[in-house]
Write a protein that holds these residues in place. Structure first.
Motif, short mmCIF file in Angstrom:
data_model
loop_
_atom_site.label_atom_id
_atom_site.label_comp_id
_atom_site.label_asym_id
_atom_site.label_seq_id
_atom_site.Cartn_x
_atom_site.Cartn_y
_atom_site.Cartn_z
N SER A 124 0.83 -1.21 0.00
CA SER A 124 0.00 0.00 0.00
C SER A 124 0.86 1.26 0.00
O SER A 124 0.71 2.14 0.85
N ASP A 156 -7.13 2.07 -4.11
CA ASP A 156 -6.43 2.78 -3.05
C ASP A 156 -6.41 4.27 -3.36
O ASP A 156 -5.82 4.69 -4.36
N HIS A 179 -6.90 1.25 0.77
CA HIS A 179 -5.55 1.42 1.31
C HIS A 179 -5.22 0.40 2.40
O HIS A 179 -4.08 -0.02 2.54
#
Length: 210
Positions: A124, A156, A179
């Protein structure tokens, strides 16, 4: 059997929770993000899955988190804490892969080459603040100088896979994940399948490092 170790650094006391492999070939050090700790779903999944594949996983808690603070310090302070605990990560005498999620991924990218890491795992990676693509952090990712794997949620807000520039790294997408790698109900994967995708992709990549 897990083991917890407290390590003094110039930024305060850090903590490592070791998940040892029976016959380890490497150590994967994983730092947490600015909004959570080592209980993050992807960190926990890797710690559970990778020791069986010959990787000892070291979950690292930054000094600010150990001290019970709610807000992460400046990037330079995070880097100081990470550098200070690196000798403990390298103590087993195995190659160390530097990694982390979100802010922890940025720390790993910034410091890995100077610390002698074998590779970098960015979970991430926060390519930019949400809604601010002009504030790109791509240079941190592109300048590791080491084999680098990015694992990114397809949705994300800190950077969708299609926003990442071309570069000397590999990117694995977790479809529809945000995320924190959480999934909407409409997602084609279950949460368990998504984490299995992450663990499998990281394990295969680590095996490919030798």
């Amino acid at each position: 059997m897990t083991k917890t170790e407290t390590v003094p650094t110039d930024a305060g006391e850090a903590r490592i929770t070791w998940h040892p492999a029976d016959r380890p070939r490497r150590v994967l050090a994983l730092g947490h993000g600015a909004g959570g700790g080592i209980e993050a779903r992807d960190l926990a999944a890797l710690a559970a899955a990778l020791p069986a594949r010959g990787t000892t996983v070291a979950l690292v808690e930054q000094p600010w988190r150990v001290a019970g603070k709610k807000v992460a310090p400046a990037p330079g302070t995070l880097d100081t804490g990470w550098r200070g605990l690196w000798p403990a990560l390298a103590a087993p005498g195995l190659p160390v892969v530097a990694g982390g999620r979100s802010a922890g991924a940025r720390v790993a990218c910034r410091t890995a080459a100077a610390l002698g890491a074998a590779a970098v795992l960015a979970l991430s990676f926060p390519l930019h603040p949400p809604g601010r693509p002009e504030r790109s952090r791509a240079e941190e990712l592109l300048s590791t100088g080491l084999p680098t794997l990015v694992v990114q949620g397809g949705n994300d807000p800190f950077g969708r896979p299609g926003e990442f520039p071309a570069g000397p790294y590999r990117l694995v997408e977790v479809p529809d994940a945000d995320h924190g790698l959480a999934l909407p109900k409409r997602a084609p994967l279950t949460p368990e399948e998504a984490l299995a995708l992450v663990s499998g992709a990281v394990g295969d990549w680590l095996d490919g490092l030798g």
